[in-house]
Each structure stands twice: as C-alpha cells, then as structure tokens.
Write a protein that holds these residues in place. Structure first.
Motif, PDB file in Angstrom:
ATOM      1  N   VAL A   1       1.025  -1.104   0.008  1.00 46.69           N
ATOM      2  CA  VAL A   1      -0.169   0.062  -0.154  1.00 46.69           C
ATOM      3  C   VAL A   1       0.856   1.283   0.049  1.00 46.69           C
ATOM      4  CG1 VAL A   1      -1.713   1.233   1.149  1.00 46.69           C
ATOM      5  CG2 VAL A   1      -1.974  -1.126   1.246  1.00 46.69           C
ATOM      6  N   LEU A   2       1.815   1.274   0.649  1.00 45.45           N
ATOM      7  CA  LEU A   2       2.896   2.455   0.883  1.00 45.45           C
ATOM      8  C   LEU A   2       3.364   2.725  -0.397  1.00 45.45           C
ATOM      9  CD1 LEU A   2       4.217   2.110   4.610  1.00 45.45           C
ATOM     10  CD2 LEU A   2       2.063   3.502   3.727  1.00 45.45           C
ATOM     11  N   ALA A   3       3.843   1.593  -1.027  1.00 50.79           N
ATOM     12  CA  ALA A   3       4.723   1.906  -2.382  1.00 50.79           C
ATOM     13  C   ALA A   3       3.585   2.497  -3.444  1.00 50.79           C
ATOM     14  CB  ALA A   3       4.845   0.427  -3.018  1.00 50.79           C
ATOM     15  N   VAL A   4       2.379   2.373  -3.042  1.00 48.91           N
ATOM     16  CA  VAL A   4       1.277   3.170  -4.126  1.00 48.91           C
ATOM     17  C   VAL A   4       1.040   4.478  -3.660  1.00 48.91           C
ATOM     18  CG1 VAL A   4      -1.099   2.939  -4.844  1.00 48.91           C
ATOM     19  CG2 VAL A   4       0.196   0.847  -4.681  1.00 48.91           C
ATOM     20  N   VAL A   5       0.886   4.616  -2.412  1.00 48.45           N
ATOM     21  CA  VAL A   5       0.441   5.855  -1.824  1.00 48.45           C
ATOM     22  C   VAL A   5       1.457   6.989  -1.718  1.00 48.45           C
ATOM     23  CG1 VAL A   5      -0.352   7.175   0.601  1.00 48.45           C
ATOM     24  CG2 VAL A   5      -1.185   4.837  -0.185  1.00 48.45           C
ATOM     25  N   ASN A   6       2.807   6.431  -1.482  1.00 48.96           N
ATOM     26  CA  ASN A   6       3.869   7.607  -1.209  1.00 48.96           C
ATOM     27  C   ASN A   6       4.125   8.293  -2.509  1.00 48.96           C
ATOM     28  OD1 ASN A   6       4.664   7.539   1.668  1.00 48.96           O
ATOM     29  ND2 ASN A   6       5.431   5.539   1.271  1.00 48.96           N
ATOM     30  N   PRO A   7       4.224   7.747  -3.685  1.00 50.53           N
ATOM     31  CA  PRO A   7       4.372   8.623  -4.800  1.00 50.53           C
ATOM     32  C   PRO A   7       3.032   9.526  -5.190  1.00 50.53           C
ATOM     33  CG  PRO A   7       4.890   6.421  -5.407  1.00 50.53           C
ATOM     34  CD  PRO A   7       4.023   6.350  -4.210  1.00 50.53           C
ATOM     35  N   VAL A   8       1.771   9.100  -4.874  1.00 53.75           N
ATOM     36  CA  VAL A   8       0.692   9.859  -4.990  1.00 53.75           C
ATOM     37  C   VAL A   8       0.883  11.118  -4.202  1.00 53.75           C
ATOM     38  CG1 VAL A   8      -1.566  10.101  -5.070  1.00 53.75           C
ATOM     39  CG2 VAL A   8      -0.486   7.924  -6.008  1.00 53.75           C
ATOM     40  N   LEU A   9       1.204  10.807  -2.724  1.00 52.66           N
ATOM     41  CA  LEU A   9       1.285  11.915  -2.092  1.00 52.66           C
ATOM     42  C   LEU A   9       2.253  13.209  -2.383  1.00 52.66           C
ATOM     43  CD1 LEU A   9       1.012  10.250   1.668  1.00 52.66           C
ATOM     44  CD2 LEU A   9      -0.867  11.061   0.051  1.00 52.66           C
ATOM     45  N   LYS A  10       3.577  12.792  -2.873  1.00 59.44           N
ATOM     46  CA  LYS A  10       4.276  13.554  -3.446  1.00 59.44           C
ATOM     47  C   LYS A  10       4.029  14.401  -4.645  1.00 59.44           C
ATOM     48  CE  LYS A  10       8.358  10.743  -1.848  1.00 59.44           C
ATOM     49  NZ  LYS A  10       9.507  10.018  -2.254  1.00 59.44           N
ATOM     50  N   ASP A  11       3.062  13.837  -5.565  1.00 61.07           N
ATOM     51  CA  ASP A  11       2.367  14.397  -6.355  1.00 61.07           C
ATOM     52  C   ASP A  11       1.533  15.629  -5.908  1.00 61.07           C
ATOM     53  OD1 ASP A  11       4.074  13.014  -8.520  1.00 61.07           O
ATOM     54  OD2 ASP A  11       2.342  11.547  -8.883  1.00 61.07           O
ATOM     55  N   MET A  12       0.668  15.229  -4.912  1.00 64.80           N
ATOM     56  CA  MET A  12      -0.255  16.254  -4.366  1.00 64.80           C
ATOM     57  C   MET A  12       0.303  17.372  -3.828  1.00 64.80           C
ATOM     58  SD  MET A  12      -3.110  13.123  -2.640  1.00 64.80           S
ATOM     59  CE  MET A  12      -3.466  14.524  -1.673  1.00 64.80           C
ATOM     60  N   ARG A  13       1.631  16.850  -2.951  1.00 65.74           N
ATOM     61  CA  ARG A  13       2.142  17.830  -2.326  1.00 65.74           C
ATOM     62  C   ARG A  13       2.860  18.990  -3.340  1.00 65.74           C
ATOM     63  NH1 ARG A  13       7.329  16.937  -0.235  1.00 65.74           N
ATOM     64  NH2 ARG A  13       7.825  16.096  -2.163  1.00 65.74           N
ATOM     65  N   ASP A  14       3.434  18.423  -4.271  1.00 67.27           N
ATOM     66  CA  ASP A  14       4.011  19.189  -5.428  1.00 67.27           C
ATOM     67  C   ASP A  14       3.039  20.174  -6.103  1.00 67.27           C
ATOM     68  OD1 ASP A  14       6.519  18.092  -4.569  1.00 67.27           O
ATOM     69  OD2 ASP A  14       6.469  16.818  -6.343  1.00 67.27           O
ATOM     70  N   GLU A  15       1.575  19.619  -6.328  1.00 70.98           N
ATOM     71  CA  GLU A  15       0.781  20.323  -7.113  1.00 70.98           C
ATOM     72  C   GLU A  15       0.398  21.334  -6.151  1.00 70.98           C
ATOM     73  OE1 GLU A  15      -2.886  19.356 -10.155  1.00 70.98           O
ATOM     74  OE2 GLU A  15      -1.537  18.017  -9.359  1.00 70.98           O
ATOM     75  N   THR A  16       0.248  21.322  -4.829  1.00 71.58           N
ATOM     76  CA  THR A  16      -0.639  22.199  -4.113  1.00 71.58           C
ATOM     77  C   THR A  16       0.096  22.999  -3.120  1.00 71.58           C
ATOM     78  OG1 THR A  16      -0.837  20.533  -2.330  1.00 71.58           O
ATOM     79  CG2 THR A  16      -2.590  20.558  -3.862  1.00 71.58           C
ATOM     80  N   THR A  17       1.493  22.369  -3.074  1.00 68.80           N
ATOM     81  CA  THR A  17       2.567  22.859  -2.369  1.00 68.80           C
ATOM     82  C   THR A  17       2.285  22.797  -0.856  1.00 68.80           C
ATOM     83  OG1 THR A  17       1.876  25.236  -1.686  1.00 68.80           O
ATOM     84  CG2 THR A  17       2.817  24.715  -3.822  1.00 68.80           C
ATOM     85  N   GLU A  18       1.111  22.062  -0.363  1.00 69.23           N
ATOM     86  CA  GLU A  18       0.719  21.714   1.120  1.00 69.23           C
ATOM     87  C   GLU A  18       1.264  20.220   1.474  1.00 69.23           C
ATOM     88  OE1 GLU A  18       0.354  24.150   2.903  1.00 69.23           O
ATOM     89  OE2 GLU A  18      -0.403  25.629   1.612  1.00 69.23           O
ATOM     90  N   THR A  19       1.021  20.013   2.515  1.00 69.29           N
ATOM     91  CA  THR A  19       1.458  18.740   3.190  1.00 69.29           C
ATOM     92  C   THR A  19       0.372  17.754   2.772  1.00 69.29           C
ATOM     93  OG1 THR A  19       2.682  19.390   5.100  1.00 69.29           O
ATOM     94  CG2 THR A  19       1.507  17.359   5.190  1.00 69.29           C
ATOM     95  N   ALA A  20       0.577  16.420   2.304  1.00 68.94           N
ATOM     96  CA  ALA A  20      -0.312  15.491   1.907  1.00 68.94           C
ATOM     97  C   ALA A  20      -0.012  14.225   2.595  1.00 68.94           C
ATOM     98  CB  ALA A  20      -0.129  15.113   0.499  1.00 68.94           C
ATOM     99  N   CYS A  21      -1.155  13.644   3.274  1.00 69.82           N
ATOM    100  CA  CYS A  21      -1.058  12.499   4.312  1.00 69.82           C
ATOM    101  C   CYS A  21      -2.111  11.634   3.765  1.00 69.82           C
ATOM    102  CB  CYS A  21      -1.274  12.870   5.535  1.00 69.82           C
ATOM    103  SG  CYS A  21      -0.757  14.531   6.169  1.00 69.82           S
ATOM    104  N   PHE A  22      -1.740  10.073   4.517  1.00 71.87           N
ATOM    105  CA  PHE A  22      -2.819   9.132   4.274  1.00 71.87           C
ATOM    106  C   PHE A  22      -2.776   8.739   5.732  1.00 71.87           C
ATOM    107  CE2 PHE A  22      -3.889   4.794   3.286  1.00 71.87           C
ATOM    108  CZ  PHE A  22      -4.985   5.200   2.609  1.00 71.87           C
ATOM    109  N   PHE A  23      -4.084   8.528   6.044  1.00 74.59           N
ATOM    110  CA  PHE A  23      -4.478   8.157   7.465  1.00 74.59           C
ATOM    111  C   PHE A  23      -5.465   6.616   7.435  1.00 74.59           C
ATOM    112  CE2 PHE A  23      -4.070  12.539   7.787  1.00 74.59           C
ATOM    113  CZ  PHE A  23      -3.368  12.638   9.039  1.00 74.59           C
TER     114      PHE A  23
END
Length: 266
Positions: free
Chosen positions: A90-112
C-alpha cells in the motif's frame, strides 16, 4: 501474407476495441459509480452504437453489472482486483501519489488509517513551506476531529456509532462536541464524497480529505491535504476538491479497490 504470419490490421483492431473498453471502465468514478448508457456515451464520447454493443458484451462477461437502467463496475472485477492486490505494498502506491499532491498544491499530503478509536498517519509528503502543520508518520489523532476522521467515519457506520457514543473532547475552538451535530456532518461527508474542516484540531489549521477503498468496497484510508488556514481558506480547499478526489480514486484503482455499494449514512 505467409501462413502463420500475424495480421497487423487484426492486432490494430483488437487494440482499438481494448482502448474503448478501457474508456468505458475509466468513465466510472467513486463519485459516479453507476450510469445509464446515455451518460456513459456522453462521458466517453464514443458513438452510441459502440457503447451499446460494448456494454452488452461487458455485462455478459461480468466486467459490468446492469441494475435496471443503470450500469456499474461488475462484481467479478473485485475478484480479479483482490488477486492483483494480494502482494501490493500500500505504501509503495500511496507515497508517490502524496508527493504529486504535495508538489501540485505545495501543502502537506497525508494518508490516514484507523487504529481502534484513533486515526494514524502512515504516510506523509511534507510541504516545503516554513509555516506548516506538525505531521509525521505514526502521529495519532482522535477520530472525532478533522477532515480525515470525518471521512474514515463516514464509510464505517459501526465505528462512527462507537465514537459518537463516547464523550467528544474539545481540542480547539471549533471542535464539534455534540454527537448529533457530528452525526449530521458525517452523513454530509458521505453524501459529498469528501470533507473539509478548519480549526477542529488546531485553531489555525485546515484539512481536505477523501476516501480510499479496498477490493471489497470497504474504506481503507483517507488521503488528506492539510495546512495553515492562512494558506488554505475554505475557498482554496473547494478549488482542490476535484484534484483530491481524483488522486484518491487513483490510489483506489491502483490497489484494486472499488466504490462501495450505496447504503444509508450514519
């Protein structure tokens, strides 16, 4: 053409059909899990006759299910998805997406995800801004505050009732401490497909969250964009709804998940 030689035109035709089938499957989203033939045609832009023919064949093969006038992703797909997801990290899938979200919004992206009566951050891509909300892997937060909690409870009615039956601690000025009010907000979240909150856990912080589902249609976790309300007022959060929901759906699809069947809210 020599005996045994493949027909290039035949391969091309097969690829065209597969592309059209993929377009039809991609037309379904977590916020639009069921559509009529007309809606599928409008979404894909494919000719009506093509949609009718392919949908009929896909229903026959179990790729799609038909209930009255509406079509949805077939239950048989869940069986295949469960096999695909068996060894997926799951983390291998989630982490790259969170980085994309962070880069696009410039805000912190998390998964809970949920742990007993709490939500726990299991993945995070931190903002590069100096002014930021404190967030780290392993951070534990009560389940009655914040947008991620709202999402995690909205698709888990039993857990929601368990949380609502306990005293709701005041953590900030805008913490919801009324069980009836929180129940209504949870129902609203399920109806909307996302949650936006501000000042519930920290007085000057905002969050925007959407659900990620597993192959059984159960909620797996909540993907979140969070930051200071100064940079994330309500208007900015609303501008990011489609972006966030799209990323949540991307994670769900990659993990072999599917939208849940409609059911009553809490």
């Amino acid at each position: 053409m020599a005996h045994g030689e493949a027909d290039p035109s035949g391969r091309q035709q097969t690829l065209l059909v597969l592309n059209k089938i993929t377009e039809i499957l991609n037309a379904f989203t977590l916020t639009r899990p069921a559509m009529t033939l007309g809606e599928i045609q409008q979404t894909t832009g494919l000719p009506t006759s093509t949609v009718q023919r392919l949908v009929s064949n896909m229903v026959a093969q179990g790729l799609l299910d038909r209930v009255g006038d509406h079509i949805r992703i077939g239950i048989r797909m869940s069986y295949w998805a469960a096999t695909a997801r068996k060894d997926v990290d799951v983390l291998a899938v989630v982490n790259p997406v969170l980085k994309d979200m962070r880069d696009e919004t410039t805000e912190t992206a998390c998964f809970f995800t949920v742990e007993q009566n709490f939500r726990v951050c299991i993945a995070v891509a931190e903002t590069h801004h100096a002014l930021r909300r404190e967030m780290y892997v392993g951070k534990v937060i009560p389940l009655h505050v914040g947008s991620a909690s709202r999402v995690l409870l909205a698709w888990n009615p039993a857990l929601a009732e368990k949380v609502l039956s306990t005293p709701l601690e005041q953590l900030a000025d805008r913490t919801v401490t009324s069980a009836d009010e929180l129940r209504a907000l949870i129902a609203h979240t399920r109806s909307d497909g996302y949650a936006i909150t501000a000042g519930e856990r920290d007085d000057s912080a905002s969050g925007l969250s959407a659900p990620v589902f597993d192959s059984a249609g159960d909620i797996l976790g909540a993907v979140t964009i969070s930051g200071p309300t100064l940079r994330m007022p309500r208007r900015r959060c609303e501008e990011w709804i489609d972006l966030l929901v799209g990323y949540a759906e991307q994670i769900t699809r990659t993990l072999g998940g599917r939208p849940p069947n409609p059911s009553p809210a809490v």
